[in-house]
Structures are given as C-alpha cells and as structure tokens.
Design a protein around this motif. Sequence first.
Motif, PDB file in Angstrom:
ATOM      1  N   THR A   1       1.481  -4.453 -10.276  1.00  0.00           N
ATOM      2  CA  THR A   1       0.365  -4.342 -11.243  1.00  0.00           C
ATOM      3  C   THR A   1      -0.357  -3.011 -11.048  1.00  0.00           C
ATOM      4  O   THR A   1      -0.184  -2.074 -11.823  1.00  0.00           O
ATOM      5  N   LEU A   2      -1.186  -2.931 -10.010  1.00  0.00           N
ATOM      6  CA  LEU A   2      -1.893  -1.674  -9.740  1.00  0.00           C
ATOM      7  C   LEU A   2      -0.899  -0.550  -9.450  1.00  0.00           C
ATOM      8  O   LEU A   2      -1.050   0.579  -9.930  1.00  0.00           O
ATOM      9  N   VAL A   3       0.115  -0.855  -8.658  1.00  0.00           N
ATOM     10  CA  VAL A   3       1.240   0.057  -8.422  1.00  0.00           C
ATOM     11  C   VAL A   3       2.449  -0.556  -9.118  1.00  0.00           C
ATOM     12  O   VAL A   3       3.062  -1.481  -8.594  1.00  0.00           O
ATOM     13  N   PRO A   4       2.789  -0.091 -10.317  1.00  0.00           N
ATOM     14  CA  PRO A   4       3.860  -0.732 -11.098  1.00  0.00           C
ATOM     15  C   PRO A   4       5.218  -0.639 -10.407  1.00  0.00           C
ATOM     16  O   PRO A   4       5.525   0.351  -9.730  1.00  0.00           O
ATOM     17  N   PHE A   5       6.013  -1.667 -10.560  1.00  0.00           N
ATOM     18  CA  PHE A   5       7.385  -1.618 -10.070  1.00  0.00           C
ATOM     19  C   PHE A   5       8.200  -0.610 -10.881  1.00  0.00           C
ATOM     20  O   PHE A   5       7.997  -0.448 -12.084  1.00  0.00           O
ATOM     21  N   GLY A   6       9.112   0.056 -10.211  1.00  0.00           N
ATOM     22  CA  GLY A   6      10.049   0.944 -10.897  1.00  0.00           C
ATOM     23  C   GLY A   6       9.501   2.301 -11.268  1.00  0.00           C
ATOM     24  O   GLY A   6      10.192   3.084 -11.915  1.00  0.00           O
ATOM     25  N   ARG A   7       8.269   2.610 -10.856  1.00  0.00           N
ATOM     26  CA  ARG A   7       7.685   3.915 -11.176  1.00  0.00           C
ATOM     27  C   ARG A   7       7.341   4.669  -9.898  1.00  0.00           C
ATOM     28  O   ARG A   7       6.955   4.078  -8.886  1.00  0.00           O
ATOM     29  N   ARG A   8       7.490   5.986  -9.951  1.00  0.00           N
ATOM     30  CA  ARG A   8       7.214   6.823  -8.786  1.00  0.00           C
ATOM     31  C   ARG A   8       5.732   6.765  -8.433  1.00  0.00           C
ATOM     32  O   ARG A   8       4.857   6.804  -9.297  1.00  0.00           O
ATOM     33  N   TRP A   9       5.473   6.659  -7.138  1.00  0.00           N
ATOM     34  CA  TRP A   9       4.105   6.532  -6.626  1.00  0.00           C
ATOM     35  C   TRP A   9       3.877   7.599  -5.567  1.00  0.00           C
ATOM     36  O   TRP A   9       4.772   7.900  -4.774  1.00  0.00           O
ATOM     37  N   ARG A  10       2.682   8.164  -5.542  1.00  0.00           N
ATOM     38  CA  ARG A  10       2.365   9.209  -4.551  1.00  0.00           C
ATOM     39  C   ARG A  10       2.132   8.625  -3.154  1.00  0.00           C
ATOM     40  O   ARG A  10       1.825   9.340  -2.212  1.00  0.00           O
ATOM     41  N   THR A  11       2.260   7.296  -3.041  1.00  0.00           N
ATOM     42  CA  THR A  11       2.173   6.578  -1.763  1.00  0.00           C
ATOM     43  C   THR A  11       0.783   6.709  -1.144  1.00  0.00           C
ATOM     44  O   THR A  11       0.626   7.062   0.024  1.00  0.00           O
ATOM     45  N   GLY A  12      -0.199   6.416  -1.962  1.00  0.00           N
ATOM     46  CA  GLY A  12      -1.593   6.495  -1.551  1.00  0.00           C
ATOM     47  C   GLY A  12      -2.433   6.848  -2.761  1.00  0.00           C
ATOM     48  O   GLY A  12      -2.039   6.582  -3.898  1.00  0.00           O
ATOM     49  N   ALA A  13      -3.571   7.466  -2.535  1.00  0.00           N
ATOM     50  CA  ALA A  13      -4.446   7.903  -3.621  1.00  0.00           C
ATOM     51  C   ALA A  13      -4.673   9.405  -3.512  1.00  0.00           C
ATOM     52  O   ALA A  13      -4.228  10.049  -2.556  1.00  0.00           O
ATOM     53  N   ASN A  14      -5.338   9.945  -4.540  1.00  0.00           N
ATOM     54  CA  ASN A  14      -5.711  11.366  -4.552  1.00  0.00           C
ATOM     55  C   ASN A  14      -4.466  12.254  -4.421  1.00  0.00           C
ATOM     56  O   ASN A  14      -3.552  12.152  -5.218  1.00  0.00           O
ATOM     57  N   GLN A  15      -4.424  13.111  -3.397  1.00  0.00           N
ATOM     58  CA  GLN A  15      -3.263  13.978  -3.222  1.00  0.00           C
ATOM     59  C   GLN A  15      -2.068  13.200  -2.669  1.00  0.00           C
ATOM     60  O   GLN A  15      -2.224  12.113  -2.121  1.00  0.00           O
ATOM     61  N   THR A  16      -0.892  13.780  -2.840  1.00  0.00           N
ATOM     62  CA  THR A  16       0.324  13.155  -2.330  1.00  0.00           C
ATOM     63  C   THR A  16       0.238  12.952  -0.825  1.00  0.00           C
ATOM     64  O   THR A  16      -0.242  13.823  -0.094  1.00  0.00           O
ATOM     65  N   THR A  17       0.708  11.809  -0.361  1.00  0.00           N
ATOM     66  CA  THR A  17       0.828  11.576   1.071  1.00  0.00           C
ATOM     67  C   THR A  17       1.878  12.528   1.645  1.00  0.00           C
ATOM     68  O   THR A  17       2.957  12.688   1.073  1.00  0.00           O
ATOM     69  N   THR A  18       1.569  13.160   2.785  1.00  0.00           N
ATOM     70  CA  THR A  18       2.506  14.117   3.383  1.00  0.00           C
ATOM     71  C   THR A  18       2.905  13.680   4.782  1.00  0.00           C
ATOM     72  O   THR A  18       2.152  12.997   5.483  1.00  0.00           O
ATOM     73  N   ILE A  19       4.102  14.103   5.161  1.00  0.00           N
ATOM     74  CA  ILE A  19       4.604  13.881   6.515  1.00  0.00           C
ATOM     75  C   ILE A  19       5.125  15.206   7.052  1.00  0.00           C
ATOM     76  O   ILE A  19       5.830  15.927   6.342  1.00  0.00           O
ATOM     77  N   LYS A  20       4.748  15.526   8.282  1.00  0.00           N
ATOM     78  CA  LYS A  20       5.106  16.815   8.869  1.00  0.00           C
ATOM     79  C   LYS A  20       5.852  16.590  10.183  1.00  0.00           C
ATOM     80  O   LYS A  20       5.406  15.817  11.031  1.00  0.00           O
ATOM     81  N   PHE A  21       6.986  17.287  10.347  1.00  0.00           N
ATOM     82  CA  PHE A  21       7.797  17.191  11.554  1.00  0.00           C
ATOM     83  C   PHE A  21       7.797  18.545  12.263  1.00  0.00           C
ATOM     84  O   PHE A  21       8.067  19.570  11.627  1.00  0.00           O
ATOM     85  N   SER A  22       7.542  18.553  13.560  1.00  0.00           N
ATOM     86  CA  SER A  22       7.539  19.817  14.306  1.00  0.00           C
ATOM     87  C   SER A  22       8.955  20.293  14.618  1.00  0.00           C
ATOM     88  O   SER A  22       9.156  21.468  14.922  1.00  0.00           O
ATOM     89  N   ASP A  23       9.931  19.376  14.582  1.00  0.00           N
ATOM     90  CA  ASP A  23      11.333  19.713  14.819  1.00  0.00           C
ATOM     91  C   ASP A  23      12.192  18.942  13.820  1.00  0.00           C
ATOM     92  O   ASP A  23      11.709  18.027  13.145  1.00  0.00           O
ATOM     93  N   GLU A  24      13.459  19.306  13.760  1.00  0.00           N
ATOM     94  CA  GLU A  24      14.390  18.545  12.923  1.00  0.00           C
ATOM     95  C   GLU A  24      14.462  17.104  13.414  1.00  0.00           C
ATOM     96  O   GLU A  24      14.477  16.838  14.608  1.00  0.00           O
ATOM     97  N   VAL A  25      14.504  16.172  12.468  1.00  0.00           N
ATOM     98  CA  VAL A  25      14.606  14.753  12.796  1.00  0.00           C
ATOM     99  C   VAL A  25      15.655  14.107  11.894  1.00  0.00           C
ATOM    100  O   VAL A  25      16.176  14.736  10.961  1.00  0.00           O
TER     101      VAL A  25
END
Length: 294
Positions: free
Chosen positions: A67-91
């Motif tokens: 409902t609030l996050v519809p099925f089948g549609r791309r989501w930024r995985t949070g609110a406001n700006q896109t959620t980010t993940i940062k890796f200091s080395d290759e993983v």
Amino acid sequence: MLLKNRTTLLAGTALAGAILFSAPAAQAQLSTPAASPKSTVQQRVGLTDVTITYSRPSAKGRTVFGTLVPFGRRWRTGANQTTTIKFSDEVTVEGKKVPAGEYGIYTIPNKTEWLVVLNKDTKRGADVENFKDDQDVARFSIKPYKVPSKVETFTINFTDITPATANVDMQWELTGAKFKVTSDVEPKVMAQIDEKVVKNANPSANDLAAAAVYYFDNNKDQKQALEWIQKANANDPKFWNVHTEAKIRMKMKDYKGAVTSAEQSRKLALDAKNADYVKMNEDLIVEAKKVGKL
C-alpha cells in the motif's frame, strides 16, 4: 538649519526602523524535527567497513508493503534521499562481486520476493522512474520474512555477524528482508601473516599469537599454530595466550599437554584476578581429562 537637522533625524529614524523590521530575515530558518530522521549505521565485516545512510519513515497506522510501498515498483528503500551503502574494500553481496565505493540501495518489494539493486546513482531520491539500469553494480533476489513484532519505524541493522560476513537486515511494520555481505578476509590476513610472521626474522609476541589464533579458528595447520603460540609464550606468557595453547593442544588431541597448559593459564589468571579465564581453564581441564581418560 533647524529644518536640515530635523530631516536628518527623520532619515536616521526611518533607517533604524528598516533595519529593525528586516532583522528577522537575516536570522536562521526555524528548525523542526524531521518526519523521517536521517540515520547512519556502520559495521566492520571482516576487514571491511560497511556504512549505511538512510532516512527512517514511520508507519503511523498505515499498511506499509503493498500500500504505502506498492508491490512491483522501485523504492528508494527509505524516505527522502536514496538509502546508500558504502564499502571500504571489495566485497561479495549475495554472491555478486561489488567493488569498493558507495552505492544506492534500490528495492522492488513483492509479497514473496524482493529484488535488490545496488546502483552507482546515490542521488535519485523519489525519482525512480528515470532510473538507469546501466549504472547497476549488482542485483539479486531475496525472500521477505515476517518479523516477530511490529516495527513502527523503518530500521536497517547488521545481524548474524561472523568474522567474514554480516546480514543487512531491513525491517518495517510486519516485514523483514535481509541480504548477506561477505568480506574476502583470507588473502588479506594470510598476506599479513606471511609478512609479519613467516618472513619476519623476529616477529612480535602479539603477531605470533594473532597468527596462531587465526589458524586455530579457521582449522588450518594446528602444528604450525602450536609452534607460533609457543614462541609467543616463551618469554612473557600471558594467561590468554597460554589458554590459546591449551585449546590448540586440545584440538590436536594432546590432552595431557592441554591440561598442563590450562593449569598454567589458570594460575596466571588467578594472579591477574581474571575470573572468566579461571573458569574457562577449569572447564577445559575437566573436558580434557574426560575425553583423554586421564
């Protein structure tokens, strides 16, 4: 002359009034709490630092997924700006190699499966319609699960942590979904052992002990581990290092040697008033005598 002074006075009064009434415009804007506050979580996975930055919306009585996050549609995985993940080395993320760097976490939730996409675009925010697939660095599917109790505010945590892996666990309302991050620890550690222990003519006791523990924990050559820990204990035995020797001997089925080392470690721990190690050594002695029938 009087008229001139009066004109000057009126002009000064008008200027002061203008400054007075314009002063609020120069002040900082009103600051209020964000509806979806920003959060950062960080975890060392193996030898790699992983940092996630995201905004945390709340359910507020609404049905979230479907409902609030519809099925089948791309989501930024949070609110406001896109959620980010940062890796200091290759993983490796769910079997996919991901270079060091910072990426947006985009998800497409469905009832029985989520698609997770790590993409170089970290600024997309709510504009997910103009998403560029050629910026993807990894995409994979995960299975959602039901959380044991309602999670009011969207939460991302690191769970199920091992020396080389951790799960990124996303939970909101009654749904959770997680994916595994794996750090390639082995070649990095082995390179350090080769440099600081194997090829070093005079390795430190700390490096010798660390190498022995790594070999013990990862079921490598126990004879080599024993040699290193004995060298570490030769001149200045520490109760924790002598306990490591007892564990290595136990794994090698040298039960008499394990008892001897554990008794030495126990005495050192008593002198240091460390009750935890006293207890661990006593338990190991009992186990060694039982298994070894001593």
